[in-house]
Design an enzyme around this catalytic site. Structure first.
Site, mmCIF file in Angstrom:
data_model
loop_
_atom_site.group_PDB
_atom_site.id
_atom_site.type_symbol
_atom_site.label_atom_id
_atom_site.label_comp_id
_atom_site.label_asym_id
_atom_site.label_seq_id
_atom_site.Cartn_x
_atom_site.Cartn_y
_atom_site.Cartn_z
ATOM 1 N N LEU A 81 0.834 -1.212 0.000
ATOM 2 C CA LEU A 81 0.000 0.000 0.000
ATOM 3 C C LEU A 81 0.865 1.257 0.000
ATOM 4 O O LEU A 81 0.363 2.358 -0.202
ATOM 5 C CB LEU A 81 -0.892 0.033 1.249
ATOM 6 C CG LEU A 81 -1.825 -1.159 1.484
ATOM 7 C CD1 LEU A 81 -2.549 -1.003 2.826
ATOM 8 C CD2 LEU A 81 -2.850 -1.268 0.363
ATOM 9 N N TYR B 252 0.735 10.545 -11.193
ATOM 10 C CA TYR B 252 0.432 9.485 -10.221
ATOM 11 C C TYR B 252 -0.091 8.247 -10.956
ATOM 12 O O TYR B 252 0.404 7.125 -10.750
ATOM 13 C CB TYR B 252 -0.583 10.018 -9.202
ATOM 14 C CG TYR B 252 -1.290 8.952 -8.399
ATOM 15 C CD1 TYR B 252 -0.582 8.069 -7.585
ATOM 16 C CD2 TYR B 252 -2.686 8.835 -8.439
ATOM 17 C CE1 TYR B 252 -1.248 7.094 -6.847
ATOM 18 C CE2 TYR B 252 -3.350 7.875 -7.699
ATOM 19 C CZ TYR B 252 -2.630 7.003 -6.911
ATOM 20 O OH TYR B 252 -3.280 6.035 -6.182
ATOM 21 N N CYS C 1 -11.452 3.307 -1.877
ATOM 22 C CA CYS C 1 -11.589 2.445 -0.697
ATOM 23 C C CYS C 1 -11.650 3.328 0.538
ATOM 24 O O CYS C 1 -10.634 3.679 1.143
ATOM 25 C CB CYS C 1 -10.434 1.446 -0.626
ATOM 26 S SG CYS C 1 -10.772 0.099 0.515
ATOM 27 N N ARG D 3 -19.517 10.183 -7.943
ATOM 28 C CA ARG D 3 -18.621 9.257 -8.655
ATOM 29 C C ARG D 3 -18.386 7.980 -7.852
ATOM 30 O O ARG D 3 -18.293 6.888 -8.402
ATOM 31 C CB ARG D 3 -17.306 9.980 -8.948
ATOM 32 C CG ARG D 3 -16.204 9.103 -9.475
ATOM 33 C CD ARG D 3 -14.949 9.917 -9.771
ATOM 34 N NE ARG D 3 -13.799 9.072 -9.952
ATOM 35 C CZ ARG D 3 -13.002 8.642 -8.970
ATOM 36 N NH1 ARG D 3 -13.231 9.004 -7.701
ATOM 37 N NH2 ARG D 3 -11.976 7.869 -9.235
HETATM 38 P P1 NAI Z 1 -2.082 7.108 1.920
HETATM 39 O O1 NAI Z 1 -1.393 8.222 1.197
HETATM 40 O O2 NAI Z 1 -2.977 7.453 3.059
HETATM 41 O O3 NAI Z 1 -0.988 6.061 2.434
HETATM 42 C C1 NAI Z 1 0.198 5.783 1.741
HETATM 43 C C2 NAI Z 1 1.305 5.594 2.756
HETATM 44 O O4 NAI Z 1 2.523 5.377 2.026
HETATM 45 C C3 NAI Z 1 1.521 6.819 3.658
HETATM 46 O O5 NAI Z 1 1.397 6.462 5.020
HETATM 47 C C4 NAI Z 1 2.915 7.304 3.327
HETATM 48 O O6 NAI Z 1 3.645 7.769 4.444
HETATM 49 C C5 NAI Z 1 3.557 6.035 2.729
HETATM 50 N N1 NAI Z 1 4.630 6.400 1.815
HETATM 51 C C6 NAI Z 1 4.630 7.353 0.840
HETATM 52 N N2 NAI Z 1 5.822 7.431 0.257
HETATM 53 C C7 NAI Z 1 6.619 6.529 0.876
HETATM 54 C C8 NAI Z 1 7.966 6.149 0.733
HETATM 55 N N3 NAI Z 1 8.781 6.758 -0.180
HETATM 56 N N4 NAI Z 1 8.462 5.189 1.532
HETATM 57 C C9 NAI Z 1 7.669 4.594 2.461
HETATM 58 N N5 NAI Z 1 6.383 4.916 2.657
HETATM 59 C C10 NAI Z 1 5.855 5.859 1.857
HETATM 60 O O7 NAI Z 1 -2.873 6.265 0.804
HETATM 61 P P2 NAI Z 1 -4.066 5.234 1.011
HETATM 62 O O8 NAI Z 1 -5.339 5.900 0.701
HETATM 63 O O9 NAI Z 1 -3.915 4.545 2.303
HETATM 64 O O10 NAI Z 1 -3.782 4.224 -0.175
HETATM 65 C C11 NAI Z 1 -2.927 3.117 -0.018
HETATM 66 C C12 NAI Z 1 -2.483 2.640 -1.396
HETATM 67 O O11 NAI Z 1 -3.603 2.300 -2.177
HETATM 68 C C13 NAI Z 1 -1.697 3.685 -2.180
HETATM 69 O O12 NAI Z 1 -0.649 3.036 -2.872
HETATM 70 C C14 NAI Z 1 -2.704 4.232 -3.173
HETATM 71 O O13 NAI Z 1 -2.089 4.651 -4.369
HETATM 72 C C15 NAI Z 1 -3.596 3.024 -3.394
HETATM 73 N N6 NAI Z 1 -4.961 3.418 -3.703
HETATM 74 C C16 NAI Z 1 -5.795 3.837 -2.706
HETATM 75 C C17 NAI Z 1 -7.097 4.200 -2.971
HETATM 76 C C18 NAI Z 1 -8.050 4.579 -1.906
HETATM 77 O O14 NAI Z 1 -9.217 4.782 -2.209
HETATM 78 N N7 NAI Z 1 -7.636 4.679 -0.657
HETATM 79 C C19 NAI Z 1 -7.604 4.170 -4.369
HETATM 80 C C20 NAI Z 1 -6.631 3.721 -5.335
HETATM 81 C C21 NAI Z 1 -5.367 3.346 -4.995
HETATM 82 C C1 15L Z 2 -6.759 7.016 -5.562
HETATM 83 O O1 15L Z 2 -5.910 6.468 -6.277
HETATM 84 C C2 15L Z 2 -6.358 7.755 -4.353
HETATM 85 O O2 15L Z 2 -5.249 7.156 -3.721
HETATM 86 C C3 15L Z 2 -7.481 7.896 -3.336
HETATM 87 O O3 15L Z 2 -7.103 8.913 -2.420
HETATM 88 C C4 15L Z 2 -8.833 8.216 -3.976
HETATM 89 O O4 15L Z 2 -8.847 9.533 -4.376
HETATM 90 C C5 15L Z 2 -9.117 7.273 -5.129
HETATM 91 O O5 15L Z 2 -8.025 7.069 -5.999
HETATM 92 C C6 15L Z 2 -10.318 7.703 -5.996
HETATM 93 O O6 15L Z 2 -10.189 7.705 -7.221
HETATM 94 O O7 15L Z 2 -11.371 7.984 -5.434
#
Ligand code: NAI
Ligand code: 15L
Length: 264
Positions: A69, A134, A164, A172
């Site tokens: 993640l 991104y 999520c 959306r």
């Molecule tokens: P978030 O931004 O809250 O968490 C990502 C974590 O990765 C953060 O705690 C951050 O400190 C860590 N991070 C960033 N750069 C880093 C690095 N260089 N080294 C180590 N750690 C690092 O994102 P979220 O919402 O928890 O999403 C988790 C994953 O799921 C992400 O990869 C995101 O792209 C993907 N994702 C999430 C969605 C969602 O709806 N939450 C939708 C689509 C994808």
């Molecule tokens: C993502 O990829 C992002 O990490 C999350 O923060 C949401 O914005 C999600 O997509 C989205 O499309 O709703």
């Protein structure tokens, strides 16, 4: 499983999954570059940057599964994306190659295809249409994972997550929502499967308004149970209906298409 590694464990999703995925393994190894809450009895915590190859190598040693993640999760300046999502991915896959190729669930995103109009229904083979740097970085991650599968047999679920979050907060998300519980059942299915390969999986619940076709992964046995439709009336009561010209209701990536390329 003996040991499951969750990267990005201090993030929005990681903090939830830290608890919900605990039953999957005897030990949960948690990592982030940000500080983590102190470990519970079944947990190990390591603070490290994904751009640090030797730290990532140590992190992956002894793990038999990875939920990846960690990384930049929204549009940001390219140097940040480069470190976390490009170099970080390479470091993770090289570490996995050095340590018995634990199966990986890679948190990819719908922003790999964000420029498709919401009127289109997509299968797993739709050409990429990323809506920003991104999204491009996650296309790279998917391609990297696919190459490690073809070259070395490294298995990865390329999970293109929609949204999520606890519940949909805009129109959306009635299409893109993935409930936390459906994320958990999908993760279980990914690690339970005797053979996984490297499939693209659309990370969305069983939403009436969904756009994405997961019929190619019927063999995985994942049946999402939640449906964003149950939130429609609440959403309508609290949220003004966007104009048809609004990116939020035009593009699958929603407002991400309006992001600029951020200056360094
Ligand atoms: P978030 O931004 O809250 O968490 C990502 C974590 O990765 C953060 O705690 C951050 O400190 C860590 N991070 C960033 N750069 C880093 C690095 N260089 N080294 C180590 N750690 C690092 O994102 P979220 O919402 O928890 O999403 C988790 C994953 O799921 C992400 O990869 C995101 O792209 C993907 N994702 C999430 C969605 C969602 O709806 N939450 C939708 C689509 C994808
Ligand atoms: C993502 O990829 C992002 O990490 C999350 O923060 C949401 O914005 C999600 O997509 C989205 O499309 O709703």
């Amino acid at each position: 499983m003996e040991r499951l590694l969750i990267t990005g464990a201090a993030g929005q999703l990681g903090r939830v999954m830290r608890k919900k995925l605990a039953p999957l393994a005897k030990t949960i190894r948690l990592s982030d570059r940000a500080p983590l809450d102190p470990p519970a009895e079944n947990e190990e915590c390591t603070q490290c940057d994904l751009a640090d190859a030797s730290a990532v190598n140590e992190l992956v040693a002894g793990c038999d599964a990875i939920v990846h993640l960690g990384g930049i999760s929204v549009e940001r300046p390219f140097s940040e994306i480069l470190d976390a999502n490009i170099l970080g991915l390479y470091n993770l896959y090289e570490a996995a190659r050095a340590h018995h190729q634990p199966r990986i669930l890679f948190a990819s995103t719908n922003h790999t295809i964000g420029y498709y109009p919401q009127s289109e229904r997509l299968g797993p083979d739709a050409p990429y249409r990323p809506d920003g740097l991104y999204g491009v970085s996650k296309c790279f991650g998917e391609a990297l994972a696919r190459m490690y599968f073809d070259k070395f047999g490294q298995e990865t679920a390329l999970l293109r997550i929609g949204s999520c979050v606890p519940e949909p907060v805009n129109y959306r998300m009635l299409s893109t929502w993935l409930s936390h519980d459906d994320f958990v059942s999908l993760t279980e299915a990914v690690f339970r499967a005797p053979v996984l390969g490297c499939p693209v999986i659309w990370g969305a619940s069983a939403n009436d308004a969904g756009w994405w076709d997961n019929s190619h992964i019927g063999w995985l046995g994942w049946r999402p149970k939640d449906n964003a439709e149950v939130f429609r009336d609440k959403l309508a009561a609290n949220t003004p209906k966007p104009q048809p010209s609004d990116s939020l209701v035009r593009y699958q990536g929603g407002a991400f298409v309006d992001d600029p390329i951020f200056e360094e």
